[in-house]
Design an enzyme around this catalytic site. Sequence first.
Site, PDB file in Angstrom:
ATOM      1  N   LEU A   1     -34.287 -12.619   2.957  1.00  0.00           N
ATOM      2  CA  LEU A   1     -33.057 -12.838   2.199  1.00  0.00           C
ATOM      3  C   LEU A   1     -33.498 -14.421   1.483  1.00  0.00           C
ATOM      4  O   LEU A   1     -32.999 -14.206   0.440  1.00  0.00           O
ATOM      5  CB  LEU A   1     -32.111 -13.858   3.524  1.00  0.00           C
ATOM      6  CG  LEU A   1     -31.073 -14.226   3.250  1.00  0.00           C
ATOM      7  CD1 LEU A   1     -29.729 -13.359   2.597  1.00  0.00           C
ATOM      8  CD2 LEU A   1     -30.018 -14.394   3.921  1.00  0.00           C
ATOM      9  N   SER A   2     -34.226 -15.333   1.620  1.00  0.00           N
ATOM     10  CA  SER A   2     -34.592 -16.078   0.724  1.00  0.00           C
ATOM     11  C   SER A   2     -35.577 -15.246  -0.650  1.00  0.00           C
ATOM     12  O   SER A   2     -35.517 -16.057  -1.599  1.00  0.00           O
ATOM     13  CB  SER A   2     -35.799 -16.770   1.332  1.00  0.00           C
ATOM     14  OG  SER A   2     -35.027 -17.484   2.128  1.00  0.00           O
TER      15      SER A   2
ATOM     16  N   ASN B   1     -38.973 -10.496  13.626  1.00  0.00           N
ATOM     17  CA  ASN B   1     -38.465 -11.010  11.872  1.00  0.00           C
ATOM     18  C   ASN B   1     -39.159 -10.081  10.877  1.00  0.00           C
ATOM     19  O   ASN B   1     -38.911  -9.271  10.318  1.00  0.00           O
ATOM     20  CB  ASN B   1     -39.026 -12.121  11.568  1.00  0.00           C
ATOM     21  CG  ASN B   1     -37.738 -12.911  12.092  1.00  0.00           C
ATOM     22  OD1 ASN B   1     -36.323 -12.357  12.484  1.00  0.00           O
ATOM     23  ND2 ASN B   1     -37.574 -14.644  11.217  1.00  0.00           N
ATOM     24  N   GLU B   2     -40.503 -10.519  10.451  1.00  0.00           N
ATOM     25  CA  GLU B   2     -40.847  -9.788   9.396  1.00  0.00           C
ATOM     26  C   GLU B   2     -43.051  -9.362   9.407  1.00  0.00           C
ATOM     27  O   GLU B   2     -43.324 -10.352  10.169  1.00  0.00           O
ATOM     28  CB  GLU B   2     -41.072 -10.462   8.465  1.00  0.00           C
ATOM     29  CG  GLU B   2     -41.035 -11.191   7.564  1.00  0.00           C
ATOM     30  CD  GLU B   2     -40.423 -13.435   8.346  1.00  0.00           C
ATOM     31  OE1 GLU B   2     -41.245 -13.519   9.017  1.00  0.00           O
ATOM     32  OE2 GLU B   2     -39.178 -12.319   7.845  1.00  0.00           O
TER      33      GLU B   2
ATOM     34  N   THR C   1     -32.443 -11.996   7.090  1.00  0.00           N
ATOM     35  CA  THR C   1     -31.682 -12.934   7.234  1.00  0.00           C
ATOM     36  C   THR C   1     -32.812 -14.247   6.875  1.00  0.00           C
ATOM     37  O   THR C   1     -32.274 -15.700   6.975  1.00  0.00           O
ATOM     38  CB  THR C   1     -30.632 -13.540   8.316  1.00  0.00           C
ATOM     39  OG1 THR C   1     -30.897 -13.059  10.089  1.00  0.00           O
ATOM     40  CG2 THR C   1     -29.068 -12.282   8.486  1.00  0.00           C
TER      41      THR C   1
ATOM     42  N   TYR D   1     -37.150 -14.422   6.271  1.00  0.00           N
ATOM     43  CA  TYR D   1     -37.395 -14.857   4.772  1.00  0.00           C
ATOM     44  C   TYR D   1     -37.174 -13.486   3.617  1.00  0.00           C
ATOM     45  O   TYR D   1     -37.373 -13.951   2.313  1.00  0.00           O
ATOM     46  CB  TYR D   1     -39.360 -14.523   4.889  1.00  0.00           C
ATOM     47  CG  TYR D   1     -40.221 -15.240   4.259  1.00  0.00           C
ATOM     48  CD1 TYR D   1     -40.308 -15.159   2.685  1.00  0.00           C
ATOM     49  CD2 TYR D   1     -41.590 -14.635   4.099  1.00  0.00           C
ATOM     50  CE1 TYR D   1     -40.811 -15.926   1.639  1.00  0.00           C
ATOM     51  CE2 TYR D   1     -42.052 -15.198   3.552  1.00  0.00           C
ATOM     52  CZ  TYR D   1     -42.083 -15.300   2.280  1.00  0.00           C
ATOM     53  OH  TYR D   1     -42.997 -16.035   0.698  1.00  0.00           O
TER      54      TYR D   1
ATOM     55  N   ASP E   1     -46.817 -11.916  -6.002  1.00  0.00           N
ATOM     56  CA  ASP E   1     -47.017 -12.670  -4.688  1.00  0.00           C
ATOM     57  C   ASP E   1     -47.177 -11.839  -3.378  1.00  0.00           C
ATOM     58  O   ASP E   1     -48.223 -12.731  -2.785  1.00  0.00           O
ATOM     59  CB  ASP E   1     -46.202 -14.006  -5.116  1.00  0.00           C
ATOM     60  CG  ASP E   1     -46.726 -15.071  -5.715  1.00  0.00           C
ATOM     61  OD1 ASP E   1     -47.205 -14.527  -7.119  1.00  0.00           O
ATOM     62  OD2 ASP E   1     -46.455 -15.722  -6.250  1.00  0.00           O
TER      63      ASP E   1
ATOM     64  N   ASP F   1     -34.843 -20.385  15.064  1.00  0.00           N
ATOM     65  CA  ASP F   1     -35.313 -19.158  15.177  1.00  0.00           C
ATOM     66  C   ASP F   1     -36.865 -18.892  15.746  1.00  0.00           C
ATOM     67  O   ASP F   1     -37.071 -18.066  16.074  1.00  0.00           O
ATOM     68  CB  ASP F   1     -34.604 -18.933  14.198  1.00  0.00           C
ATOM     69  CG  ASP F   1     -33.250 -18.472  13.763  1.00  0.00           C
ATOM     70  OD1 ASP F   1     -32.531 -19.162  15.068  1.00  0.00           O
ATOM     71  OD2 ASP F   1     -32.582 -18.426  13.137  1.00  0.00           O
ATOM     72  N   GLY F   2     -37.693 -20.473  15.040  1.00  0.00           N
ATOM     73  CA  GLY F   2     -38.921 -19.722  15.560  1.00  0.00           C
ATOM     74  C   GLY F   2     -39.466 -19.546  17.174  1.00  0.00           C
ATOM     75  O   GLY F   2     -40.360 -19.041  16.812  1.00  0.00           O
TER      76      GLY F   2
END
Length: 290
Positions: free
Chosen positions: A190-191, A145-146, A186, A188, A175, A72-73
């Site tokens: 999501l984690s 993504n983000e 789906t 970072y 943080d 994905d990266g």
Amino acid sequence: MTIALFGKNFAPENADYLRQLLNELAENQAKIAIYKPFADIIAAFIPEGINYTVFHSHADLKADLLFSIGGDGTILDAVPLVLDSGMPVAGINMGRLGFLSSISKTEISKAVESVLSGEYGVEQRTLLELVAPENVFGDVRYALNELNVIRNPEHSLLAIKVFVDDVYLNTYWGDGILLATPTGSTAYSLSAGGPIIAPNAKNFVITPIAAHNLTVRPIVIPDDSEIRIQVEGREKKFVFSMDSRTCALDTSVQLKVRKADFCIHLVRMKDEDFFGTIRNKLMWGKDNRN
């Protein structure tokens, strides 16, 4: 038909899959263009007799479709090459879990056949655009993504003030925060406890990271909103990232973000769908009762 190949690195144990991809493209009279740094990495694994050209940037990438070879990266890093060209991107997953690079390396023959015959679907994926400050990462101001604002690991927590369309939302103590697209929901987000958002949903999600106030939860907002972010508190700098690009910014800098005016087109094989992907990747239903 011209097929572009992009990658960041390459594991020798995947050499047979790469040779298979190149040979099948050549046997079907497809023209091959390879990203120059990737061509240098895989030079020793390219079969004899394979003719190809190289490209270096968005400016000289001329192809009908791009195969992203990796995880994905790798697809995230392909975004600056594709940008607003409308070029479909198909991800061949050479690793493990992959939501974006959904084509398994064992399905290369099927993928090549589908791509060359036009028998595939396309999902339009929304991008975030950093409006201000300008030139943080050069010309690359987009994220698939983000975007995230996080504290330096050596420093104390941040106070992050967020406005949506100039309306005050909240000050997040913790943080950091994430601003994710449906694609990034789906990853970072999501984690960090954020919801999964379907790719065609017209939303973004703001997800707190290790919030100091446990009542602060992720919130879904319309993707036509403009988001303004200001970091406050004792620290002078914070860590800012967009997908895989990261830098340190001064807390005097105010971030402004909106939806980009173009989308990235991700290839889906005919027998694939988003819900099937998350069901399989997250192992939903893997229960003895089913």
